[in-house]
Design an enzyme around this catalytic site. Structure first.
Site, PDB file in Angstrom:
ATOM      1  N   LYS A  13     -53.541  76.251 -24.520  1.00 51.57           N
ATOM      2  CA  LYS A  13     -54.771  75.912 -25.054  1.00 51.57           C
ATOM      3  C   LYS A  13     -55.064  77.468 -25.997  1.00 51.57           C
ATOM      4  CE  LYS A  13     -56.843  76.210 -21.164  1.00 51.57           C
ATOM      5  NZ  LYS A  13     -55.620  76.079 -20.226  1.00 51.57           N
ATOM      6  N   ARG A  88     -64.339  73.638 -16.445  1.00 47.73           N
ATOM      7  CA  ARG A  88     -62.944  73.650 -15.580  1.00 47.73           C
ATOM      8  C   ARG A  88     -63.178  72.745 -14.529  1.00 47.73           C
ATOM      9  NH1 ARG A  88     -59.544  77.975 -17.533  1.00 47.73           N
ATOM     10  NH2 ARG A  88     -57.438  77.982 -16.419  1.00 47.73           N
ATOM     11  N   ARG A 123     -44.239  84.244 -20.455  1.00 45.57           N
ATOM     12  CA  ARG A 123     -45.445  84.459 -21.253  1.00 45.57           C
ATOM     13  C   ARG A 123     -45.813  86.138 -21.361  1.00 45.57           C
ATOM     14  NH1 ARG A 123     -51.097  81.338 -20.653  1.00 45.57           N
ATOM     15  NH2 ARG A 123     -51.243  82.089 -18.423  1.00 45.57           N
ATOM     16  N   ARG A 155     -49.350  88.687 -17.119  1.00 47.44           N
ATOM     17  CA  ARG A 155     -50.498  88.452 -16.274  1.00 47.44           C
ATOM     18  C   ARG A 155     -50.316  88.264 -14.664  1.00 47.44           C
ATOM     19  NH1 ARG A 155     -53.898  83.843 -19.095  1.00 47.44           N
ATOM     20  NH2 ARG A 155     -54.092  83.260 -16.813  1.00 47.44           N
ATOM     21  N   ARG A 166     -52.582  77.551  -9.306  1.00 43.87           N
ATOM     22  CA  ARG A 166     -53.438  77.191 -10.553  1.00 43.87           C
ATOM     23  C   ARG A 166     -52.990  75.808 -10.863  1.00 43.87           C
ATOM     24  NH1 ARG A 166     -51.405  81.739 -14.398  1.00 43.87           N
ATOM     25  NH2 ARG A 166     -52.667  80.868 -16.113  1.00 43.87           N
TER      26      ARG A 166
END
Ligand code: ADP
Ligand code: ZN
Length: 210
Positions: A13, A88, A123, A155, A166
């Site tokens: 995203k 969300r 990531r 992160r 998640r």
């Protein structure tokens, strides 16, 4: 164009919202970035948000709804916007409707759960909002942001156990939004590709209809 971007954590995203933002010259509002900035600044909001984020849970609806309301009322959004990571949950979508905000399209980027887990391990992100992947989207200089020169970091919620939480949260609370927006005739879906540029091409094609 007033756009909502949807997708599982790590579906891309943020990456695609950067591309859309450049091409259509509209700002991207990423609730995740706003919350992480608040955590870094040590504000009350940050303190509240941190425990939810670290667990892979959603921050309570009323908090994020308040944040979005402020942004949408401000001048930055007057020529259009991309909502990256909001709504969300169904209550968040209902709150957006209640604000009387017109939405032109809801773009969902689809990526299988197995792929997500693999992607998250590589990531790397920057406090400026830029994000990279060691294999799929490396920065020019390892560990350094191309955009602002700051050091990249991993992160905390990209830890494998948290990623699974998640994903659970996504399927339980966010995915029902696809039906919500499909009923309104707003949903467009795009399959996330191996190469960022290939996904971007599909995204642009899909959005050219709006
Ligand atoms: P990702 O899409 O990769 O999970 P984000 O940066 O969009 O990453 O979000 C990180 C975390 O911030 C989420 O797991 C959640 O805890 C919190 N968050 C972001 N947006 C929302 C939202 N709209 N409602 C509730 N929590 C949110
Ligand atoms: Zn940066």
């Amino acid at each position: 164009m007033n756009l909502i971007l949807m997708g599982a954590p790590g579906a891309g995203k943020g990456t695609q919202s950067e591309k859309i933002s450049e091409k259509w010259n509209i700002p991207a509002i990423a609730t995740g970035d706003i919350l992480r900035a608040a955590i870094k600044a040590g504000t009350e909001l940050g303190k509240t948000a941190k425990s939810y984020i670290d667990d892979g849970k959603l921050v309570p609806d009323e908090i994020v709804i308040g944040i979005i309301q402020e942004y949408l009322a401000s001048d930055v959004c007057k020529n259009g916007f991309i909502l990256d990571g909001f709504p969300r949950s169904i209550p968040q979508a209902e709150a957006l409707d209640a604000m009387g905000v017109r939405i032109d399209a809801v773009l969902a980027i689809e990526v299988a759960d197995e792929k997500i887990v693999e992607r998250m391990s590589g990531r790397r992100v920057c406090t400026c909002g830029a994000s990279y992947h060691v294999a799929y989207k490396p920065s020019q200089k390892a560990g350094i942001c191309d955009k602002c020169g700051a050091e990249l970091y991993i992160r905390k919620d990209d830890a494998p156990e948290t990623v699974l939480n998640r994903l659970k949260t996504y399927h339980a609370q966010t995915e029902p939004l696809k039906e919500y927006y499909s009923k309104k005739g707003l949903l467009v879906t795009v399959e996330g590709q191996e190469e960022v540029a290939d996904t971007t091409r599909l995204v642009f094609e899909a959005l050219s209809r709006f």
